[in-house]
Design an enzyme around this catalytic site. Structure first.
Site, PDB file in Angstrom:
ATOM      1  N   ASP A 129       0.844  -1.197   0.000  1.00 27.51           N
ATOM      2  CA  ASP A 129       0.000   0.000   0.000  1.00 27.51           C
ATOM      3  C   ASP A 129       0.878   1.246   0.000  1.00 27.51           C
ATOM      4  O   ASP A 129       2.041   1.200   0.406  1.00 27.51           O
ATOM      5  CB  ASP A 129      -0.862   0.035   1.275  1.00 27.51           C
ATOM      6  CG  ASP A 129      -1.957  -1.020   1.263  1.00 27.51           C
ATOM      7  OD1 ASP A 129      -2.135  -1.683   0.232  1.00 27.51           O
ATOM      8  OD2 ASP A 129      -2.619  -1.173   2.305  1.00 27.51           O
ATOM      9  N   ARG A 179      -0.760  -0.676  -8.732  1.00 32.87           N
ATOM     10  CA  ARG A 179      -2.174  -0.374  -8.465  1.00 32.87           C
ATOM     11  C   ARG A 179      -2.278   1.145  -8.371  1.00 32.87           C
ATOM     12  O   ARG A 179      -1.643   1.768  -7.522  1.00 32.87           O
ATOM     13  CB  ARG A 179      -2.606  -0.987  -7.135  1.00 32.87           C
ATOM     14  CG  ARG A 179      -4.005  -0.544  -6.707  1.00 32.87           C
ATOM     15  CD  ARG A 179      -4.187  -0.612  -5.213  1.00 32.87           C
ATOM     16  NE  ARG A 179      -4.108  -1.962  -4.718  1.00 32.87           N
ATOM     17  CZ  ARG A 179      -3.655  -2.259  -3.497  1.00 32.87           C
ATOM     18  NH1 ARG A 179      -3.207  -1.328  -2.696  1.00 32.87           N
ATOM     19  NH2 ARG A 179      -3.618  -3.506  -3.095  1.00 32.87           N
TER      20      ARG A 179
HETATM   21  P1  FDA Z   1     -14.176   8.615  -5.771  1.00 32.27           P
HETATM   22  O1  FDA Z   1     -13.876   8.996  -4.361  1.00 32.27           O
HETATM   23  O2  FDA Z   1     -14.321   9.700  -6.769  1.00 32.27           O
HETATM   24  O3  FDA Z   1     -15.467   7.718  -5.750  1.00 32.27           O
HETATM   25  C1  FDA Z   1     -16.154   7.292  -6.905  1.00 32.27           C
HETATM   26  C2  FDA Z   1     -17.477   6.705  -6.462  1.00 32.27           C
HETATM   27  O4  FDA Z   1     -17.254   5.514  -5.699  1.00 32.27           O
HETATM   28  C3  FDA Z   1     -18.263   7.619  -5.506  1.00 32.27           C
HETATM   29  O5  FDA Z   1     -19.101   8.499  -6.212  1.00 32.27           O
HETATM   30  C4  FDA Z   1     -19.037   6.622  -4.678  1.00 32.27           C
HETATM   31  O6  FDA Z   1     -20.179   6.199  -5.368  1.00 32.27           O
HETATM   32  C5  FDA Z   1     -18.093   5.459  -4.564  1.00 32.27           C
HETATM   33  N1  FDA Z   1     -17.266   5.548  -3.341  1.00 32.27           N
HETATM   34  C6  FDA Z   1     -15.959   5.912  -3.247  1.00 32.27           C
HETATM   35  N2  FDA Z   1     -15.529   5.844  -1.981  1.00 32.27           N
HETATM   36  C7  FDA Z   1     -16.593   5.450  -1.256  1.00 32.27           C
HETATM   37  C8  FDA Z   1     -16.788   5.189   0.131  1.00 32.27           C
HETATM   38  N3  FDA Z   1     -15.817   5.333   1.034  1.00 32.27           N
HETATM   39  N4  FDA Z   1     -18.021   4.797   0.538  1.00 32.27           N
HETATM   40  C9  FDA Z   1     -19.025   4.637  -0.350  1.00 32.27           C
HETATM   41  N5  FDA Z   1     -18.898   4.867  -1.679  1.00 32.27           N
HETATM   42  C10 FDA Z   1     -17.704   5.260  -2.111  1.00 32.27           C
HETATM   43  N6  FDA Z   1      -5.361   5.019  -1.000  1.00 32.27           N
HETATM   44  C11 FDA Z   1      -4.093   5.304  -0.630  1.00 32.27           C
HETATM   45  O7  FDA Z   1      -3.764   6.467  -0.395  1.00 32.27           O
HETATM   46  N7  FDA Z   1      -3.183   4.280  -0.504  1.00 32.27           N
HETATM   47  C12 FDA Z   1      -3.486   2.983  -0.785  1.00 32.27           C
HETATM   48  O8  FDA Z   1      -2.637   2.097  -0.669  1.00 32.27           O
HETATM   49  C13 FDA Z   1      -4.803   2.698  -1.220  1.00 32.27           C
HETATM   50  N8  FDA Z   1      -5.177   1.415  -1.556  1.00 32.27           N
HETATM   51  C14 FDA Z   1      -6.391   1.207  -2.145  1.00 32.27           C
HETATM   52  C15 FDA Z   1      -6.703  -0.045  -2.682  1.00 32.27           C
HETATM   53  C16 FDA Z   1      -7.892  -0.236  -3.344  1.00 32.27           C
HETATM   54  C17 FDA Z   1      -8.200  -1.577  -3.936  1.00 32.27           C
HETATM   55  C18 FDA Z   1      -8.824   0.844  -3.467  1.00 32.27           C
HETATM   56  C19 FDA Z   1     -10.127   0.674  -4.192  1.00 32.27           C
HETATM   57  C20 FDA Z   1      -8.533   2.068  -2.915  1.00 32.27           C
HETATM   58  C21 FDA Z   1      -7.350   2.277  -2.240  1.00 32.27           C
HETATM   59  N9  FDA Z   1      -7.027   3.506  -1.704  1.00 32.27           N
HETATM   60  C22 FDA Z   1      -5.744   3.752  -1.300  1.00 32.27           C
HETATM   61  C23 FDA Z   1      -8.083   4.547  -1.537  1.00 32.27           C
HETATM   62  C24 FDA Z   1      -8.113   5.525  -2.702  1.00 32.27           C
HETATM   63  O9  FDA Z   1      -6.993   6.360  -2.666  1.00 32.27           O
HETATM   64  C25 FDA Z   1      -9.378   6.410  -2.650  1.00 32.27           C
HETATM   65  O10 FDA Z   1      -9.344   7.176  -1.491  1.00 32.27           O
HETATM   66  C26 FDA Z   1     -10.672   5.628  -2.700  1.00 32.27           C
HETATM   67  O11 FDA Z   1     -10.614   4.558  -3.581  1.00 32.27           O
HETATM   68  C27 FDA Z   1     -11.838   6.552  -3.116  1.00 32.27           C
HETATM   69  O12 FDA Z   1     -11.614   7.059  -4.398  1.00 32.27           O
HETATM   70  P2  FDA Z   1     -12.286   6.436  -5.722  1.00 32.27           P
HETATM   71  O13 FDA Z   1     -11.205   6.172  -6.667  1.00 32.27           O
HETATM   72  O14 FDA Z   1     -13.125   5.292  -5.398  1.00 32.27           O
HETATM   73  O15 FDA Z   1     -13.080   7.650  -6.363  1.00 32.27           O
END
Ligand code: FDA
Length: 306
Positions: A129, A179
């Site tokens: 991570d 990732r």
């Molecule tokens: P965004 O926040 O724009 O969300 C898109 C849509 O997804 C939203 O409109 C909503 O519908 C849904 N959604 C997103 N988050 C949600 C929540 N918490 N609850 C409900 N719905 C939600 N970060 C980091 O700094 N270091 C790391 O090592 C990792 N590792 C990691 C692994 C994996 C597999 C994932 C999916 C994410 C991470 N992250 C992470 C977290 C990442 O940086 C980010 O904060 C989250 O994924 C939220 O951003 P999205 O890309 O989902 O987009």
């Protein structure tokens, strides 16, 4: 609200208090199947039935004693055995500060090497991570040391950091597994994009650069760690334009978030992996999940109702 929640994530006093409240323990179950490895393994078995792979993470970060880091490494070694024994398509995803990076980085390297060797023996991958920006450079340098001898390791990079495009270029010669995520910490404008549009633009540009590299013959494993289906579709469209197969990247999402989309993408033939977190040290991680979508705070508060 996002800033307040991220501040709360780092507050030591709250870290001790909030997990004692029943409503908070109940609310966190929306994002993890339970506190023990058994519940994570059970969830992974359920996902397997739906054609979805898993990655398992035991929550925790910034340990303060080497013995704690040693215990975490031992836990993951045993977990790898259990994953293999159950025939699960599950990998592990670790935080370097949970494996003692703040205390003794050579010992952390030895731990991750042992995990990667064990994972290689059972044909699994170890993901690393990415934590707050204080650790970006040391984590990337760590991966550069690890990857040449441990090919079954992957690294998370954050699209909100201005440096990440250069980091992707820097890592390309290693044929890495990357990732790409948007980024979950509070970072200042000097080093990180602040608006959603900028972060999304960076996310797409990074993903396209990696797909271009695959087209040019690089053997990069690309994982899109996001729940943003609009971005996934844009990147999938670009991959199709390059005539790359649907399997040229995989989608990784977190347990409990957009599960319907995870199933749909899997049905449509994309490799999908659900990152299942578990463990007692869920407080800072849970606060970061709330910060991503402050509407989740309402859900948490609803747990106060009978
Ligand atoms: P965004 O926040 O724009 O969300 C898109 C849509 O997804 C939203 O409109 C909503 O519908 C849904 N959604 C997103 N988050 C949600 C929540 N918490 N609850 C409900 N719905 C939600 N970060 C980091 O700094 N270091 C790391 O090592 C990792 N590792 C990691 C692994 C994996 C597999 C994932 C999916 C994410 C991470 N992250 C992470 C977290 C990442 O940086 C980010 O904060 C989250 O994924 C939220 O951003 P999205 O890309 O989902 O987009």
């Amino acid at each position: 609200m996002r800033r307040l929640l991220l501040w709360m994530a780092g507050n030591r006093w709250l870290r001790r208090r909030i997990p004692q409240f029943g409503f908070a323990r109940k609310a966190v179950l929306r994002f993890m199947p339970g506190e023990d490895a058994d519940s994570a393994l059970r969830a992974a078995a359920q996902f397997k039935l739906q054609g979805i792979s898993s990655a398992l993470t035991r929550l925790g970060e910034n340990v303060t004693r080497v013995e704690e880091a040693d215990e975490v490494a031992a836990h993951y070694l045993e977990l790898l055995e259990r994953i293999a024994a159950k025939g699960l398509d599950a990998e592990i995803s670790v935080k370097l500060t949970q494996l003692g990076l703040d205390l003794d980085s050579e010992r952390t390297l030895a731990h991750v090497r042992r995990l990667a060797e064990r994972a290689a023996a059972v044909r699994r991958t170890v993901w690393i991570d990415m934590e707050g920006s204080a650790y970006t450079e040391s984590t990337i340098a760590f991966y550069e040391r690890l990857r040449p001898t441990c090919a079954n390791t992957g690294l998370c990079l954050q699209a909100y950091l201005r440096r990440t495009a250069a980091d992707v270029e820097r890592l390309m010669p290693l044929d890495p597994a990357i990732r790409v995520v948007k980024g979950a910490y509070a970072e200042p404008p000097a080093i990180a994009f602040q608006t959603r549009q900028e972060v999304d633009r960076s996310y797409v540009a990074l993903s396209k650069a990696m797909l271009d590299a695959v087209c040019d013959g690089r053997r990069i494993r690309i994982a899109l760690g996001t729940h943003d289906v609009r971005l996934i579709e844009e990147i999938a469209g670009y991959a199709a334009q390059l005539k790359l197969p649907q399997t040229s990247f995989e989608v990784q999402m977190l347990y409990g978030i957009r599960v319907d989309e995870q199933r749909r993408l899997a049905r449509e033939g994309y490799p999908v992996r659900d990152l299942i977190c578990y463990g007692a040290a869920w407080y800072p991680w849970y606060m970061r999940r709330l910060a991503e979508r402050p509407a989740n705070v309402i859900f948490a508060l609803r747990q106060l109702l009978p």
